[in-house]
Design a protein around this motif. Structure first.
Motif, PDB file in Angstrom:
ATOM      1  N   ASP A  87      77.948  -0.755  29.326  1.00 56.62           N
ATOM      2  CA  ASP A  87      77.489   0.805  27.787  1.00 56.62           C
ATOM      3  C   ASP A  87      76.778   0.510  26.427  1.00 56.62           C
ATOM      4  N   LEU A  88      76.712  -0.945  26.805  1.00 54.05           N
ATOM      5  CA  LEU A  88      75.379  -1.121  25.239  1.00 54.05           C
ATOM      6  C   LEU A  88      74.565  -2.459  25.506  1.00 54.05           C
ATOM      7  N   ALA A  89      72.697  -2.376  25.654  1.00 52.81           N
ATOM      8  CA  ALA A  89      72.167  -3.411  26.054  1.00 52.81           C
ATOM      9  C   ALA A  89      72.183  -4.223  24.250  1.00 52.81           C
ATOM     10  N   ALA A  90      72.091  -6.002  25.151  1.00 59.80           N
ATOM     11  CA  ALA A  90      72.190  -6.590  23.823  1.00 59.80           C
ATOM     12  C   ALA A  90      71.101  -6.510  22.787  1.00 59.80           C
ATOM     13  N   ALA A  91      71.240  -6.628  21.711  1.00 60.90           N
ATOM     14  CA  ALA A  91      70.209  -6.643  20.231  1.00 60.90           C
ATOM     15  C   ALA A  91      69.434  -8.026  20.839  1.00 60.90           C
ATOM     16  N   THR A  92      67.802  -7.283  20.475  1.00 62.06           N
ATOM     17  CA  THR A  92      67.006  -8.336  20.330  1.00 62.06           C
ATOM     18  C   THR A  92      66.292  -8.378  18.705  1.00 62.06           C
ATOM     19  N   THR A  93      65.042  -8.736  18.507  1.00 61.38           N
ATOM     20  CA  THR A  93      64.088  -8.563  17.747  1.00 61.38           C
ATOM     21  C   THR A  93      63.444  -7.314  17.770  1.00 61.38           C
ATOM     22  N   ARG A  94      62.784  -7.414  18.342  1.00 62.37           N
ATOM     23  CA  ARG A  94      62.330  -5.877  19.659  1.00 62.37           C
ATOM     24  C   ARG A  94      62.806  -4.881  19.088  1.00 62.37           C
ATOM     25  N   GLY A  95      63.888  -4.931  19.460  1.00 67.57           N
ATOM     26  CA  GLY A  95      64.888  -4.152  19.796  1.00 67.57           C
ATOM     27  C   GLY A  95      64.068  -3.132  20.845  1.00 67.57           C
ATOM     28  N   ALA A  96      63.721  -1.519  20.422  1.00 68.79           N
ATOM     29  CA  ALA A  96      63.192  -0.217  20.778  1.00 68.79           C
ATOM     30  C   ALA A  96      61.881  -0.301  20.959  1.00 68.79           C
ATOM     31  N   GLY A  97      60.863  -0.744  20.292  1.00 66.57           N
ATOM     32  CA  GLY A  97      59.157  -0.944  19.754  1.00 66.57           C
ATOM     33  C   GLY A  97      59.139  -1.284  21.131  1.00 66.57           C
ATOM     34  N   GLY A  98      57.750  -0.550  21.908  1.00 66.71           N
ATOM     35  CA  GLY A  98      57.057  -0.809  22.772  1.00 66.71           C
ATOM     36  C   GLY A  98      55.975   0.384  22.256  1.00 66.71           C
ATOM     37  N   PHE A  99      55.016   0.267  23.468  1.00 67.23           N
ATOM     38  CA  PHE A  99      54.063   1.222  23.430  1.00 67.23           C
ATOM     39  C   PHE A  99      52.858   0.262  22.558  1.00 67.23           C
ATOM     40  N   GLY A 100      52.904  -0.298  22.018  1.00 62.51           N
ATOM     41  CA  GLY A 100      51.607  -1.291  20.988  1.00 62.51           C
ATOM     42  C   GLY A 100      52.120  -1.407  19.440  1.00 62.51           C
ATOM     43  N   SER A 101      53.403  -1.642  19.570  1.00 65.28           N
ATOM     44  CA  SER A 101      54.197  -1.423  18.378  1.00 65.28           C
ATOM     45  C   SER A 101      53.972  -2.605  17.950  1.00 65.28           C
ATOM     46  N   THR A 102      53.967  -4.101  18.047  1.00 69.00           N
ATOM     47  CA  THR A 102      53.573  -5.231  17.796  1.00 69.00           C
ATOM     48  C   THR A 102      51.846  -4.805  16.971  1.00 69.00           C
ATOM     49  N   GLY A 103      50.721  -4.032  17.584  1.00 66.93           N
ATOM     50  CA  GLY A 103      49.863  -3.448  16.694  1.00 66.93           C
ATOM     51  C   GLY A 103      48.482  -4.631  17.457  1.00 66.93           C
ATOM     52  N   THR A 104      47.355  -4.577  17.285  1.00 67.85           N
ATOM     53  CA  THR A 104      46.244  -5.060  18.327  1.00 67.85           C
ATOM     54  C   THR A 104      45.166  -5.965  18.155  1.00 67.85           C
ATOM     55  N   ALA A 105      45.913  -6.562  16.606  1.00 64.20           N
ATOM     56  CA  ALA A 105      45.385  -7.639  15.981  1.00 64.20           C
ATOM     57  C   ALA A 105      45.818  -8.704  16.289  1.00 64.20           C
TER      58      ALA A 105
END
Ligand SMILES: O=c1ccn([C@H]2C[C@H](O)[C@@H](COP(=O)(O)OP(=O)(O)OP(=O)(O)O)O2)c(=O)[nH]1
Ligand SMILES: [Mg+2]
Length: 159
Positions: free
Chosen positions: A141-159
Motif C-alpha cells: 500500500d505504501l513504500a517504506a520511507a527513505t532519506t532520498r524519498g522521491a528525489g531523483g533525476f539530478g536531485s543530488t546536484g552535480t558537484a
C-alpha cells in the motif's frame, strides 16, 4: 587469437547453427579474458546489408542459443564499430531470454554519416552471458520511507 576456455563452473551454452550460418564459425571469445563472444552477420555472401546513416537494421546471426535457466545473453555493441563508423546496437544491451528458441538477431543503427555495409561473417556485436535474479513481486500500500524519498533525476546536484 581466439579462446574456448571457460571459467570454472561455467554454464554450458548450446548453439544451433541454422543453414544460413552453417559455414560461419561459432561465436568465440577472442582473448582469454574477453567478457563477450563475438557474433557474426549471417547475411548472404553476395548481398551485403546496407545501413544508411540514421537507419537501423535487424541483422541475422543464423544462431539459436540454448541458455540455461538462471542466465541471460546480453547483446552489446563492439566499440571499434562504434568508434570508427558510428555503428552500434540500438537496444543495448539486447536481452536474450533463456527460454528463447528463435534466431538471435542484432539490432544495429548507423549513427555515423556514411553508408555502412554489413558483410557476411563480419563480427557485428558481442554476447555476454550474465546471471539473472528473478524477484518475487509483492504489492504494497505504501513504500517504506527513505532519506532520498522521491528525489531523483539530478536531485543530488552535480558537484
Ligand atoms: O537484440 C535482441 C533482443 C531480443 N532478441 C530476441 C531474444 C529475446 O528473448 C526476445 C525477446 O526480446 P525482448 O523481451 O527484449 O523483446 P520484446 O519486445 O519484449 O518482445 P517479447 O514480447 O517477445 O518479449 O527477442 C534478439 O534476438 N535480439
Ligand atoms: Mg519481452
Amino acid at each position: 587469437m581466439t579462446s574456448t576456455a571457460a571459467t570454472s563452473s561455467a554454464p554450458v551454452i548450446g548453439i544451433v547453427r541454422l543453414p544460413h550460418a552453417s559455414d560461419l564459425p561459432l561465436p568465440s571469445y577472442e582473448t582469454s579474458g574477453a567478457a563477450g563472444m563475438d557474433l557474426r552477420a549471417a547475411v548472404p555472401d553476395d548481398r551485403p546489408l546496407l545501413i544508411l546513416p540514421g537507419k537501423r537494421a535487424l541483422v541475422p546471426t543464423g544462431l539459436i542459443f540454448e541458455i540455461p535457466e538462471g542466465f541471460e545473453g546480453q547483446i552489446r555493441p563492439r566499440s571499434g564499430l562504434a568508434f570508427k563508423h558510428g555503428i552500434t546496437c540500438l537496444n543495448t544491451p539486447g536481452t536474450i531470454d533463456s527460454d528463447y528458441r528463435g534466431e538471435v538477431k542484432v539490432l544495429l543503427i548507423n549513427h555515423g554519416d556514411e553508408d555502412f555495409y554489413i558483410e557476411r561473417g563480419m563480427r557485428i556485436a558481442q554476447m555476454v552471458i550474465a546471471s539473472v535474479t528473478r524477484a518475487a513481486i509483492e504489492e504494497r500500500d505504501l513504500a517504506a520511507a527513505t532519506t532520498r524519498g522521491a528525489g531523483g533525476f539530478g536531485s543530488t546536484g552535480t558537484a
